[in-house]
Scaffold this motif. Structure first.
Motif, PDB file in Angstrom:
ATOM      1  N   LEU A  17      12.907 151.542  47.819  1.00  0.00           N
ATOM      2  CA  LEU A  17      12.611 152.922  48.247  1.00  0.00           C
ATOM      3  C   LEU A  17      12.298 153.817  47.050  1.00  0.00           C
ATOM      4  O   LEU A  17      11.374 154.629  47.080  1.00  0.00           O
ATOM      5  CB  LEU A  17      13.815 153.503  49.009  1.00  0.00           C
ATOM      6  N   ILE A  18      13.102 153.626  45.967  1.00  0.00           N
ATOM      7  CA  ILE A  18      12.936 154.484  44.783  1.00  0.00           C
ATOM      8  C   ILE A  18      11.683 154.077  43.989  1.00  0.00           C
ATOM      9  O   ILE A  18      10.882 154.919  43.598  1.00  0.00           O
ATOM     10  CB  ILE A  18      14.207 154.431  43.897  1.00  0.00           C
ATOM     11  N   GLU A  19      11.504 152.732  43.793  1.00  0.00           N
ATOM     12  CA  GLU A  19      10.369 152.244  43.010  1.00  0.00           C
ATOM     13  C   GLU A  19       9.031 152.647  43.621  1.00  0.00           C
ATOM     14  O   GLU A  19       8.064 152.916  42.913  1.00  0.00           O
ATOM     15  CB  GLU A  19      10.417 150.714  42.902  1.00  0.00           C
ATOM     16  N   MET A  20       8.963 152.639  44.958  1.00  0.00           N
ATOM     17  CA  MET A  20       7.689 152.947  45.615  1.00  0.00           C
ATOM     18  C   MET A  20       7.478 154.454  45.790  1.00  0.00           C
ATOM     19  O   MET A  20       6.525 154.888  46.438  1.00  0.00           O
ATOM     20  CB  MET A  20       7.623 152.240  46.965  1.00  0.00           C
ATOM     21  N   GLY A  21       8.415 155.238  45.247  1.00  0.00           N
ATOM     22  CA  GLY A  21       8.253 156.686  45.281  1.00  0.00           C
ATOM     23  C   GLY A  21       8.420 157.291  46.664  1.00  0.00           C
ATOM     24  O   GLY A  21       7.984 158.414  46.923  1.00  0.00           O
ATOM     25  N   ILE A  22       9.070 156.537  47.575  1.00  0.00           N
ATOM     26  CA  ILE A  22       9.241 157.035  48.948  1.00  0.00           C
ATOM     27  C   ILE A  22      10.332 158.103  48.968  1.00  0.00           C
ATOM     28  O   ILE A  22      10.257 159.087  49.692  1.00  0.00           O
ATOM     29  CB  ILE A  22       9.574 155.863  49.903  1.00  0.00           C
ATOM     30  N   VAL A  23      11.347 157.902  48.136  1.00  0.00           N
ATOM     31  CA  VAL A  23      12.429 158.887  48.070  1.00  0.00           C
ATOM     32  C   VAL A  23      12.959 158.911  46.635  1.00  0.00           C
ATOM     33  O   VAL A  23      13.006 157.880  45.968  1.00  0.00           O
ATOM     34  CB  VAL A  23      13.546 158.547  49.104  1.00  0.00           C
ATOM     35  N   GLU A  24      13.332 160.096  46.143  1.00  0.00           N
ATOM     36  CA  GLU A  24      13.889 160.192  44.794  1.00  0.00           C
ATOM     37  C   GLU A  24      15.321 159.694  44.808  1.00  0.00           C
ATOM     38  O   GLU A  24      16.034 159.839  45.806  1.00  0.00           O
ATOM     39  CB  GLU A  24      13.859 161.647  44.309  1.00  0.00           C
ATOM     40  N   LYS A  25      15.746 159.150  43.677  1.00  0.00           N
ATOM     41  CA  LYS A  25      17.100 158.595  43.574  1.00  0.00           C
ATOM     42  C   LYS A  25      18.164 159.637  43.939  1.00  0.00           C
ATOM     43  O   LYS A  25      19.078 159.368  44.711  1.00  0.00           O
ATOM     44  CB  LYS A  25      17.328 158.092  42.153  1.00  0.00           C
ATOM     45  N   SER A  26      18.007 160.869  43.389  1.00  0.00           N
ATOM     46  CA  SER A  26      19.017 161.911  43.636  1.00  0.00           C
ATOM     47  C   SER A  26      19.059 162.291  45.119  1.00  0.00           C
ATOM     48  O   SER A  26      20.134 162.535  45.679  1.00  0.00           O
ATOM     49  CB  SER A  26      18.724 163.150  42.780  1.00  0.00           C
ATOM     50  N   VAL A  27      17.887 162.312  45.772  1.00  0.00           N
ATOM     51  CA  VAL A  27      17.828 162.655  47.202  1.00  0.00           C
ATOM     52  C   VAL A  27      18.529 161.572  48.022  1.00  0.00           C
ATOM     53  O   VAL A  27      19.310 161.866  48.938  1.00  0.00           O
ATOM     54  CB  VAL A  27      16.351 162.831  47.665  1.00  0.00           C
ATOM     55  N   LEU A  28      18.259 160.299  47.662  1.00  0.00           N
ATOM     56  CA  LEU A  28      18.888 159.180  48.389  1.00  0.00           C
ATOM     57  C   LEU A  28      20.414 159.216  48.225  1.00  0.00           C
ATOM     58  O   LEU A  28      21.161 159.068  49.199  1.00  0.00           O
ATOM     59  CB  LEU A  28      18.322 157.850  47.886  1.00  0.00           C
TER      60      LEU A  28
ATOM     61  N   LEU B 121      27.588 164.590  43.114  1.00  0.00           N
ATOM     62  CA  LEU B 121      27.454 165.262  41.830  1.00  0.00           C
ATOM     63  C   LEU B 121      26.152 164.794  41.176  1.00  0.00           C
ATOM     64  O   LEU B 121      26.019 163.615  40.843  1.00  0.00           O
ATOM     65  CB  LEU B 121      28.649 164.917  40.925  1.00  0.00           C
ATOM     66  N   GLU B 122      25.217 165.711  41.018  1.00  0.00           N
ATOM     67  CA  GLU B 122      23.904 165.289  40.501  1.00  0.00           C
ATOM     68  C   GLU B 122      23.905 165.119  38.991  1.00  0.00           C
ATOM     69  O   GLU B 122      23.455 164.106  38.477  1.00  0.00           O
ATOM     70  CB  GLU B 122      22.820 166.299  40.914  1.00  0.00           C
ATOM     71  N   GLY B 123      24.402 166.083  38.257  1.00  0.00           N
ATOM     72  CA  GLY B 123      24.342 166.004  36.789  1.00  0.00           C
ATOM     73  C   GLY B 123      25.594 165.357  36.208  1.00  0.00           C
ATOM     74  O   GLY B 123      26.257 164.537  36.824  1.00  0.00           O
ATOM     75  N   SER B 124      25.919 165.796  34.989  1.00  0.00           N
ATOM     76  CA  SER B 124      27.102 165.285  34.305  1.00  0.00           C
ATOM     77  C   SER B 124      28.314 166.150  34.677  1.00  0.00           C
ATOM     78  O   SER B 124      28.169 167.362  34.858  1.00  0.00           O
ATOM     79  CB  SER B 124      26.861 165.347  32.798  1.00  0.00           C
TER      80      SER B 124
ATOM     81  N   ASP C 267      46.359 161.646  46.596  1.00  0.00           N
ATOM     82  CA  ASP C 267      45.235 161.642  47.536  1.00  0.00           C
ATOM     83  C   ASP C 267      43.952 161.440  46.735  1.00  0.00           C
ATOM     84  O   ASP C 267      43.780 162.067  45.680  1.00  0.00           O
ATOM     85  CB  ASP C 267      45.145 162.979  48.290  1.00  0.00           C
ATOM     86  N   ILE C 268      43.084 160.596  47.256  1.00  0.00           N
ATOM     87  CA  ILE C 268      41.836 160.294  46.540  1.00  0.00           C
ATOM     88  C   ILE C 268      40.675 161.031  47.195  1.00  0.00           C
ATOM     89  O   ILE C 268      40.501 160.979  48.415  1.00  0.00           O
ATOM     90  CB  ILE C 268      41.544 158.760  46.583  1.00  0.00           C
ATOM     91  N   ARG C 269      39.880 161.731  46.367  1.00  0.00           N
ATOM     92  CA  ARG C 269      38.629 162.318  46.868  1.00  0.00           C
ATOM     93  C   ARG C 269      37.497 161.644  46.095  1.00  0.00           C
ATOM     94  O   ARG C 269      37.471 161.710  44.861  1.00  0.00           O
ATOM     95  CB  ARG C 269      38.593 163.840  46.616  1.00  0.00           C
ATOM     96  N   LEU C 270      36.591 160.984  46.823  1.00  0.00           N
ATOM     97  CA  LEU C 270      35.489 160.302  46.156  1.00  0.00           C
ATOM     98  C   LEU C 270      34.295 161.236  46.024  1.00  0.00           C
ATOM     99  O   LEU C 270      33.956 161.976  46.942  1.00  0.00           O
ATOM    100  CB  LEU C 270      35.070 159.051  46.939  1.00  0.00           C
ATOM    101  N   ILE C 271      33.656 161.189  44.858  1.00  0.00           N
ATOM    102  CA  ILE C 271      32.454 161.974  44.609  1.00  0.00           C
ATOM    103  C   ILE C 271      31.359 160.996  44.218  1.00  0.00           C
ATOM    104  O   ILE C 271      31.531 160.183  43.300  1.00  0.00           O
ATOM    105  CB  ILE C 271      32.701 163.001  43.477  1.00  0.00           C
ATOM    106  N   VAL C 272      30.254 161.023  44.943  1.00  0.00           N
ATOM    107  CA  VAL C 272      29.169 160.069  44.702  1.00  0.00           C
ATOM    108  C   VAL C 272      28.393 160.485  43.460  1.00  0.00           C
ATOM    109  O   VAL C 272      28.004 161.649  43.311  1.00  0.00           O
ATOM    110  CB  VAL C 272      28.227 160.003  45.926  1.00  0.00           C
ATOM    111  N   GLY C 273      28.196 159.503  42.544  1.00  0.00           N
ATOM    112  CA  GLY C 273      27.413 159.751  41.335  1.00  0.00           C
ATOM    113  C   GLY C 273      26.349 158.678  41.172  1.00  0.00           C
ATOM    114  O   GLY C 273      26.354 157.671  41.877  1.00  0.00           O
ATOM    115  N   ASP C 274      25.441 158.880  40.241  1.00  0.00           N
ATOM    116  CA  ASP C 274      24.413 157.885  39.940  1.00  0.00           C
ATOM    117  C   ASP C 274      25.125 156.651  39.361  1.00  0.00           C
ATOM    118  O   ASP C 274      25.838 156.764  38.361  1.00  0.00           O
ATOM    119  CB  ASP C 274      23.441 158.481  38.904  1.00  0.00           C
TER     120      ASP C 274
END
Length: 567
Positions: free
Chosen positions: A42-53, A66-69, A124-131
C-alpha cells in the motif's frame, strides 16, 4: 511492516474504504503471490502514506497515534521497564505516573503486550502507535542490543545455585511449585534466549533432552543437530515446565506425551512453535518445531528447481483435475513444495481446502483443517467432508491408507485437483506404492498426473567455498568416471564464522520429476514393476535424484558427500 498481520490490514482497508475494492483485491493477490506484507505494498505504490495508515490503525484499535518524536524521555521512565522486556515486546516507555505507563509500540496488533506487561510492571498500560522503524531505533538508542548470551545467563544461574527442585523430590512437587519455578526471571530469560538464538540461527527444531547426569539442548540447523552449552541438570525441570506453561500444557502431568503450540513475539516478530513432550527415564524430553513464516521460503520460484521441473509443476497445478504427488522421507521439504504450489493458485476465483497433521503454516485465503484422530477426524474423514464443500483444489497432508487413496482418486475423477505426499524412495516407486495399497491400476493410470521426488541437501557456504580435486574413490561412489569430468571443478566448504565452521549454510532441493505419459499409463495398468516404469521414464527424459544431485555439484552449490548421503 506488519508481516504477520496482512489479514488485519485487509479488513481495515475494507472497513474504512481506504482503497477501491478491485485495487484491494489485486494488492491482496500480489501479497499472496510474493509474500510481501500488504501494508508495504500500500505504501510502496503510493496508495496511502505511512503516517495516514498508522493513524487509521491506531483509530481502529482505539489507541493514540504519535507521528513525530516523543522528545526527551526522562531516565526514570526508561528505567521503568527492563531492556529484555522492552526488546521482547518491541515497546519504549515515553510517559509514566503512579498508576499508568504510556508505551510506544511498533506492533499494535500484538494483544499479548497489554496483558503481559500489566502483570510484569504492575501498572495500567496505555499503548501509543508509532512508526515501527522509529520504535526500533529508539529501542537501540535507549536499551542497546541485547548482548546477554546464553553462556552469560548460564553462569548467572549457576552462581545463584538455586535448587531447581525446590528442595523436595520431583514427585512431591505440586502444580503451584512447578509454576513458581517456571516463572523465575532467569528461567524465563533463558528460555526466551534459547528460542531467540534458534530463530536467529534459522534452526528448524529445538531439543531439550534430560539424561542421567546432564540436560542437553540441541538445535537442528540445515538438517544436522548441533549441541549448545548445557544448563545445569537441576534446571531441567524448571526449563521444561516453562516451555509447558508457554504451550498451555498440563505442567503437573509428566507421565504421558502432550502436544501444544506456542505463539511468541520476539523482537517485534511473531513466531509460531509446535511443542511435543515425551516422558523418558530421566524426565521429559521436549521438542519445539520452529514455524517461522518469514524464514521459510514459500515462493515456488525461489526453491531453486531446474526449469523443466518448475514448468512441469506450474502446468500441473493449473489443471482442473488429477492427482499430483510429492514424495520423499520426513524432512525433505515436501510440505513446503506443496504450500508453494498452493500459493501460486491461491486466487479469489478458486476454493482451496487442506487437511494436515498438523497445520504447519497458516496461509491466508485457504481453508486449513487439522486432522484429529482422537475424535475420528482422519485424512479420509476430512476428505469425504471436503467433497461436500464445493472445492476446486484439495491438499491432503499424506496418503497413508487405502481409504484415503480411494477418496483422493474419486475426488480427482469428479473434477478436483488433488495434491498430496507419500513416503517412497523415488518417483516411480510412488506408482507401485499406490498399487500395493490396494488401488486398481486402471484408476491410478487415469487419475495420477505427475510425481515429484525430492531431497534436501546442504548448500556449500559461499564465504568459504574452496575448489579441490576429489579422490577417485569418492567419484567412484558417485558413479562418475574421472575421464568424463573434463575441466569441471568440485567444491567444498572449509568452514568459517558465517557457517559456524560447518562448511555449509542453508539447503537446496534435488528433484526427480515423473510426468505420466500414455506409455507409462499402459505400464501402470499392466501392473509393471517399479524398475520397468523407471526404465521407461528414463528413456523419456526423466532425471534421477542422483543425476539432479550431479547438476548441483557441477554448479558448485553442494558437495559430493551431501549428494551421496541423500540420493
Amino acid at each position: 511492516m506488519f508481516e504477520s498481520h496482512s489479514s488485519a490490514i485487509l479488513e481495515l482497508c475494507r472497513d474504512q474504504q481506504i482503497v477501491a475494492p478491485s485495487t484491494l483485491n489485486d494488492l491482496n493477490e500480489e501479497h499472496k503471490a510474493t509474500g510481501k506484507p500488504l501494508a508495504d505494498l500500500l505504501i510502496e505504490m503510493g496508495i496511502v502514506e505511512k503516517s495516514v495508515l498508522l493513524k487509521k490503525i491506531a483509530d481502529q484499535l482505539g489507541y493514540e497515534y504519535l507521528e513525530g518524536s516523543p522528545g526527551e524521555i526522562p531516565g526514570d521512565v526508561i528505567a521503568a521497564i527492563s531492556g529484555s522486556l522492552a526488546r521482547m515486546y518491541g515497546v519504549v516507555p515515553i510517559r509514566m505516573d503512579t498508576q499508568s505507563i504510556d508505551l510506544l509500540v511498533g506492533d499494535p496488533f500484538n494483544s499479548q503486550v497489554i496483558d503481559d506487561l500489566t502483570f510484569a510492571l504492575g501498572k495500567d498500560i496505555r499503548l501509543i502507535v508509532g512508526d515501527p522503524v522509529r520504535v526500533e531505533g529508539m529501542l537501540k538508542l535507549h536499551y542497546g542490543d541485547d548482548e546477554t548470551t546464553i553462556d552469560d545467563l548460564l553462569k548467572e544461574m549457576s552462581s545463584e545455585d538455586h535448587d531447581g527442585t525446590g528442595g523436595g523430590s520431583e514427585k512431591e512437587l505440586s502444580e503451584h511449585d512447578l509454576e513458581s519455578m517456571a516463572g523465575q526471571t532467569p528461567i524465563v530469560r533463558f528460555v526466551n534466549l534459547v528460542i531467540g538464538q534458534a530463530i536467529r540461527d534459522k534452526a528448524s527444531d529445538i531439543h531439550f533432552e534430560p539424561f542421567e547426569h546432564e540436560f542437553k539442548i540441541r538445535y537442528r540447523i540445515d538438517g544436522s543437530l548441533y549441541e549448545m552449552a548445557p544448563p545445569p541438570k537441576h534446571l531441567a525441570l524448571p526449563i521444561t515446565s516453562r516451555v509447558k506453561v508457554l504451550a498451555n500444557l498440563n505442567i503437573a502431568e509428566r507421565r504421558i506425551p502432550q502436544d501444544g503450540r506456542i505463539k511468541l513475539t520476539l523482537g517485534g516478530r511473531a513466531v509460531d512453535l509446535r511443542v511435543s513432550t515425551l516422558p523418558t527415564q530421566f524426565g521429559e524430553s521436549v521438542v519445539l518445531r520452529v514455524l517461522d513464516q518469514s524464514a521459510v521460503q514459500l515462493d515456488i520460484s525461489a526453491l531453486g528447481m531446474p526449469t523443466d521441473v518448475f514448468d512441469g509443476i506450474n502446468e500441473i497445478i493449473r489443471r482442473p483435475n488429477g492427482i499430483f504427488i510429492v514424495t520423499g522421507p520426513t524432512g525433505s521439504g515436501k510440505t513446503t513444495t506443496l504450500y508453494s504450489a498452493l500459493r501460486v493458485i491461491n486466487t479469489s476465483d478458486l476454493k482451496l481446502l487442506t487437511a494436515e497433521d498438523p497445520v504447519e503454516y497458516e496461509i491466508e485465503g485457504i481453508m486449513q483443517v487439522p486432522v484429529n484422530h482422537a475424535v475420528g477426524l482422519t485424512f479420509a474423514a476430512a476428505l469425504r467432508s471436503f467433497l461436500r464443500q464445493d472445492p476446486d483444489v484439495i491438499m491432503v497432508g499424506e496418503i497413508r491408507d487405502l481409504e484415503t487413496a480411494q477418496i483422493a482418486i474419486q475426488a480427482s475423477l469428479t473434477g478436483h485437483l488433488v495434491l498430496s505426499t507419500l513416503h517412497t524412495n523415488d518417483a516411480p516407486g510412488a506408482v507401485t506404492r499406490l498399487v500395493d495399497m490396494g488401488l486398481e491400476p486402471f484408476l491410478i493410470a487415469s487419475a495420477l498426473e505427475a510425481v515429484l521426488a525430492q531431497r534436501l541437501v546442504r548448500r556449500i557456504c559461499k564465504q568459504c567455498r574452496t575448489a579441490y580435486e576429489p579422490p577417485a574413490a569418492l567419484l567412484q561412489q558417485l558413479g562418475i568416471d574421472p575421464v568424463d569430468i573434463g575441466n569441471r571443478e568440485f567444491f567444498y566448504g572449509k568452514g568459517c564464522e558465517h557457517c559456524s565452521d560447518s562448511g555449509y549454510r542453508g539447503r537446496m532441493g534435488v528433484y526427480e520429476w515423473l510426468r505420466l505419459s500414455e506409455s507409462i499409463r499402459d505400464l501402470v495398468v499392466e501392473r509393471a514393476s517399479t524398475m520397468v516404469i523407471k526404465q521407461k521414464a528414463l528413456e523419456q527424459g526423466m532425471r534421477t535424484l542422483r543425476d539432479d544431485g550431479l547438476r548441483a555439484i557441477f554448479d558448485g552449490a553442494t558437495s559430493i558427500e551431501e549428494v551421496i548421503k541423500y540420493t
